[in-house]
Design a protein around this motif. Sequence first.
Motif, short mmCIF file in Angstrom:
data_model
loop_
_atom_site.label_atom_id
_atom_site.label_comp_id
_atom_site.label_asym_id
_atom_site.label_seq_id
_atom_site.Cartn_x
_atom_site.Cartn_y
_atom_site.Cartn_z
N PHE A 1 -16.00 4.20 -9.92
CA PHE A 1 -15.13 3.06 -9.62
C PHE A 1 -14.52 3.24 -8.23
O PHE A 1 -14.42 4.35 -7.72
N THR B 1 -19.46 6.89 -14.59
CA THR B 1 -19.23 5.59 -13.97
C THR B 1 -18.36 5.80 -12.75
O THR B 1 -17.33 6.49 -12.82
N LYS C 1 -16.03 -1.62 -10.46
CA LYS C 1 -17.09 -0.74 -10.96
C LYS C 1 -18.25 -0.80 -9.98
O LYS C 1 -18.77 -1.87 -9.67
#
Length: 198
Positions: free
Chosen positions: A29, A27, A53
């Motif tokens: 960010f 992920t 995000k």
Amino acid sequence: MRRIIIPAGAMPAAEIEIPYSEQGEYTLFYAANRYIVVDSVGNCSTGIPDEMKLLEVLLTGKTGKHVIFAADEITGYEITDATEEDVLLFMRPKKLLEIASARWAEETAGISVNGLKIKTDRESQAMITGAALQEIDDPTYSCQWKTEGGFVTLVADEIKAVAKAVRAHVQACFDKEAVLIAQVEAVTTEEELNLIKW
């Protein structure tokens, strides 16, 4: 490495490096004025206030990619493939461990010497070496030797034959490993690496 390339736009331009792996969840960010990659997807966080995000992606192997989520702020991003060098840097150590494990299994699996099943685990190797040393010191030496079929009496010449056979077996295993290691170090593609088997 694989890279997430973000062109200038709503977010600052950047190239974010992600280490090569056979399969990974990541992920991306934006937090504290920088890009941060977390090795997870779903309910994960940087722990930094006001994090944003931007991207959730599954990366597999050299080229596989599956985007789970992409924020509008990073339209036009690109996820690069890994290079062959990246793949080999990751795969070579795994192949070397695979070869070492196979050598160990064969080395310690035991052998047959003149119809006797002789153990070749490390302890047994040491014990037969000790018996062979005693035989050198005393050519009339004999001993009770425990085989997989039970105890047998070994006289000096038999002790020597067993010790030589065990030593030859062990050395052959290491010689084969050395050849395969050289092959692993010489390959230039993942396909070539995958062809190397014990």
